[in-house]
Enzyme design. Sequence first.
Site, PDB file in Angstrom:
ATOM      1  N   GLU A   1       0.808  -1.222   0.000  1.00 62.56           N
ATOM      2  CA  GLU A   1       0.000   0.000   0.000  1.00 62.56           C
ATOM      3  C   GLU A   1       0.841   1.273   0.000  1.00 62.56           C
ATOM      4  O   GLU A   1       0.528   2.227   0.712  1.00 62.56           O
ATOM      5  CB  GLU A   1      -0.933   0.017   1.225  1.00 62.56           C
ATOM      6  CG  GLU A   1      -1.938  -1.104   1.201  1.00 62.56           C
ATOM      7  CD  GLU A   1      -2.777  -1.197   2.481  1.00 62.56           C
ATOM      8  OE1 GLU A   1      -3.955  -1.548   2.352  1.00 62.56           O
ATOM      9  OE2 GLU A   1      -2.262  -0.950   3.571  1.00 62.56           O
TER      10      GLU A   1
HETATM   11  C1  TNX Z   1      -4.301  -4.205   4.652  1.00 58.67           C
HETATM   12  S1  TNX Z   1      -2.394  -6.361   4.437  1.00 58.67           S
HETATM   13  C2  TNX Z   1      -3.058  -3.859   5.142  1.00 58.67           C
HETATM   14  C3  TNX Z   1      -2.931  -3.409   6.541  1.00 58.67           C
HETATM   15  C4  TNX Z   1      -4.254  -3.310   7.227  1.00 58.67           C
HETATM   16  C5  TNX Z   1      -5.110  -4.485   6.832  1.00 58.67           C
HETATM   17  C6  TNX Z   1      -6.420  -4.520   7.556  1.00 58.67           C
HETATM   18  C7  TNX Z   1      -1.462  -5.304   4.230  1.00 58.67           C
HETATM   19  C8  TNX Z   1      -0.230  -5.765   3.741  1.00 58.67           C
HETATM   20  N1  TNX Z   1      -1.890  -4.070   4.479  1.00 58.67           N
HETATM   21  O1  TNX Z   1      -2.256  -2.184   6.581  1.00 58.67           O
HETATM   22  O2  TNX Z   1      -4.043  -3.308   8.590  1.00 58.67           O
HETATM   23  O3  TNX Z   1      -5.339  -4.467   5.457  1.00 58.67           O
HETATM   24  O4  TNX Z   1      -7.131  -5.667   7.249  1.00 58.67           O
END
Ligand code: TNX
Length: 533
Positions: free
Chosen positions: A339
Amino acid sequence: MRRHHRTTPRITRLLGSLLMVAAAGAFTTGAAPTSASTVATPLDRVIPAPASVEPGGAPYRLTPGTRIRVDDSREARRVGEYLADILRPSTGYRLPVTSHGDGGIRLRLAKGPYGDEGYRLDSGRSGLTITAYKASGLFHGVQTLRQLLPAAVEKDSVQPGPWLVAGGTIEDTPRYAWRGAMLDVSRHFFGVDEVKRYIDQIALYKINKLHLHLSDDQGWRIAVDSWPRLATYGGSTEVGGGPGGHYTKADYKEIVRYAASRHLEVVPEIDMPGHTNAALASYAELNCDGVAPPLYTGTKVGFSSLCVGKEVTYDFVDDVVRELAALTPGRYLHIGGDEAHSTSHADYVKFMDRVQPIVAQYGKTVIGWHQLTGATPAKGALAQYWGLDRTSAEEKAQVAKAAQNGTGLILSPADRAYLDMKYTKDTPLGLSWAGYVEVQRSYDWDPGAYLPDAPASAVRGVEAPLWTETLSESGHLDQMAFPRLPGIAELGWSPASTHDWDDYKVRLAAQAPRWDALGTGYHRSPQVPWPTD
Ligand code: TNX
């Protein structure tokens, strides 16, 4: 000869163990055989399902005179002491751990087809022997033994027994070497004792990696001597504005030590270049504009980025990775990489090209969330896939291609393995961006055939992440991890041929009295035929 456990009809096996218990005299005490504790648990009522089960013969019975016999090896003795610590409070027996005598419970190290983690368990009237090539195998065998004993064995006060283990043989080795659980200690901080509690809960299901998500926008949780404000300021809050916290180096070492005593390897994660607001808030110079943002206590993602064009960024990464690598005996260091919506693609690639060699320089193997496959994964790197059914074909193909080129995969599909997803719309805790994940959905998939076009040989295993935006205490972790975590553990350990929801849900239901005895909470999903009393 290995016989697969499915080849024996369940009813025959159950009758067999009933008869054997009767033969051992369990029914001659005058009490009616109403309680489950007078019937030995069938050998295949275990999670994860063992590779092979051969029931038969008289049960083994633990008595006040039982000894735990260990080979003359420090590691085997430690497993013996661990077993004794579990059994003594509830049985009230002395259970000396010794390398002398015969009979009793024997933990034996020997060459054999066990691999690093497999074991063989032989149970009969004259004794119970667990044989393994390595202490890890003995430890996993002990987890099987716990589940074969009555649930009351987990209690911390003396219980009546009897303490019977059905007769027969289990031969067991894991399908995958990577069977992980991830705990997000950044969104909400969890102290050393809470982490130890989780370690004990997951070790029961033969989980062997504890991935700690140590940094994120909302908190930096590990002391770094060369950048002290990361922990003291960056760790000073959490989601919702609570006090947060961080691990001193001594705390972290204690977690590593405790995890190792449960045969788990700690995999630390510093999430970069996104998910870095806590670091950016702690040191103005890490920001491209030289201005530190405020601490963040909300739950948005994707708004922060380290400054890819500044040299100080790589000094920072070098210092953090060096200090963390020095504290971590395990082979891996997770660099996040998910992300990074505030980092351009070109910058992301540049960043990963600079950072991966730093990890290698300090002797660790890179792991990244699967977005790493959009850059150039280092040789030997692992990618942790957290996509879901609706993830684009293009993104799945990118991961599959990296896998074809040698990047190993850890599978954590969010709509199956994310323990922070709500079970249903009515579940109070958790998120739902990946959908609702009921118990059957989290169990019913095959890691070996999950990602189209990724070679099965690239799959190193599975991991169940527990993100904590909505979870602030151990009781919350219990509700989300149980009963889903054992299912992910089984996908990681058991042969695909044992996969069967209808069989699994019965084994899962049988865990409930054990969780009650251990003080582990769980979500009473209506999909599972829980015992009614
Ligand atoms: C996605 S999974 C994210 C996290 C969040 C999560 C909540 C991932 C690699 N990144 O930053 O906490 O979803 O479900």
